[in-house]
Design an enzyme around this catalytic site. Structure first.
Site: not given
Ligand SMILES: *Cc1c(COP(=O)(O)O)cnc(C)c1O
Length: 414
Positions: A128, A199, A224-225, A373
């Protein structure tokens, strides 16, 4: 099989689904097939009353006393322990705080500091972006740092050597849903003397995770996911107990101080996971997360995983049966054991196709450059939803309806 055959079968499976009770716990607009719970999970109905109570009673009536009487001060740790159960962590190792990116910053610093003399962070190109950006930002604190962005899983393993301080990966690839082997990669990093940071943004609430069992050092993740905490819901971090005494983090704010209300002028870190906090916790934003965890605690993770795989297998089988001329190709691993809780398909016009799907009430995401997706959230989805989604997908492709949607990739959120 026709769509009607698939639908009849799906309705039977929904009637026998051990998780059928959970959908009514969430708000899902009737006309939508919501396949985006991996970007923003649905609203738990009970979040509304939980928030009302937090605001009207805890804040409005009891005001500042609530830091003690409503246990606001310990929320990052108590709610952390509730998340810990979903990710295979014993109590005292998870805190709910800040955002995933900021938590990654803190644990990257902690891990690098625990491996002085080693210069390398190993990650992968497909990670990410924010995770890569945070690693790149570490160069400002560790000027000799080298960041290896591996292109393939075998390159990840090859990059692990005596100069590697940290291996940092996202367990489930956000584009394709490919699932890394957490146990094996953690072992390999440890064999090279490195620490690991996983992560769990697309793992927590999506698949069973066993952080303690895999001997993981650090982890971060979103709420939040798949965990339905709502937009901007606070993130979490995990620090294995064995590292908590030696580890330090650079955002040394007062809430991570050993005795915040002594108001002393010198920073002394708290012991335990509280050391990883920085400032005042976002107490209002905890309310939806707590409502969601009330549901998650009644859902068995193995049952969630079994349904997730079955939903994905159905989705893949139905898309496989569509005409080859549509030009869709599976971007996710075909084998469930190597897949998280999403399915992705490639198409050169993926952006426009997703726009057409969304206009037709099938909500997924486009991910650059060519991915459609679909997140699969077993607490809110029925088998019938998958059939309905592919039925609408088929119509859009058959009638070339996506051509009516221009490629306007400038919009802020895709
Ligand atoms: C959604 C996501 C994030 C989001 O990070 P935020 O700091 O909450 O915006 C981080 N890492 C991964 C792999 C994600 O999918």
């Amino acid at each position: 099989m026709t769509f009607d055959d698939f639908m009849q079968d799906a309705v039977k499976r929904d009637a026998a689904d051990p998780l059928a009770w959970t959908r009514a716990m969430f708000r899902i607009p009737d006309h939508l097939v919501y396949l985006d719970g991996n970007s923003l999970g649905a609203l738990p109905e009970a979040a509304l009353s939980k928030m009302q109570d937090r605001m009207a009673r805890e804040w409005g009536r009891d005001l500042i006393a609530s830091w003690n009487t409503a246990q606001w001060f310990t929320k990052p740790m108590t709610v952390g322990d509730r998340i810990a159960r979903l990710i295979g962590a014993a109590p005292g190792q998870v805190a709910v705080t800040d955002s995933t990116s900021i938590n990654l910053f803190k644990v990257l610093y902690a891990a690098l500091s625990l491996r002085p003399g080693r210069r390398k962070i190993v990650s992968e190109d497909g990670n990410f972006p924010s995770d890569l950006y945070m690693a790149q930002g570490m160069r400002q604190m560790f000027p000799d740092l080298e960041i290896v962005q591996a292109k393939t899983p075998s390159q990840i393993e090859q990059a692990l050597d005596g100069d590697t301080a940290v291996l940092t990966l996202t367990e489930v690839d956000f584009r394709t849903g490919r699932l890394h082997d957490m146990r094996s990669l953690t072992d390999k990093a440890h064999a090279a003397g490195a620490l690991v940071i996983w992560d769990l943004a697309h793992s927590a609430g999506a698949i069973p995770v066993d952080l303690d069992g895999c001997n993981v050092d650090f982890a971060v993740g979103c709420t939040y996911k798949y965990l339905n905490a709502g937009p901007g819901g606070p993130a979490f971090l995990y620090v294995a107990e064995r590292h908590q005494e030696a580890a330090s983090q650079p955002l040394t704010g007062w809430i991570g101080h050993a005795d915040p209300f002594a108001m002393s002028s010198a920073y002394v870190p708290a012991t335990g996971i509280r050391k990883f906090l920085t400032g005042t916790p976002s107490i209002l934003a905890f309310a939806p997360l707590e409502a969601s965890l009330d549901i998650w605690e009644k859902a068995d993770m193995a049952t969630v995983r079994a349904k997730s795989l079955a939903l994905a297998d159905l989705f893949i089988a139905m898309v496989d049966a569509l005409p080859k001329s549509y030009g869709l190709s599976l971007a996710s691993p075909r084998e469930g054991a190597h897949r998280g809780s999403q399915v992705s398909f490639r198409h050169p016009h993926a952006y426009r196709i997703m726009k057409a799907l969304i206009a037709d009430g099938v909500i997924g995401d486009f991910r650059a450059p060519d991915i459609t997706r679909f997140g699969l959230t077993p607490l809110t989805l029925r088998y019938a939803d998958i059939v309905e989604a592919v039925r609408r997908f088929d119509a859009i492709m058959r009638e070339d309806r996506w051509r009516a949607f221009p490629d306007e990739r400038g919009s802020a959120v895709t």
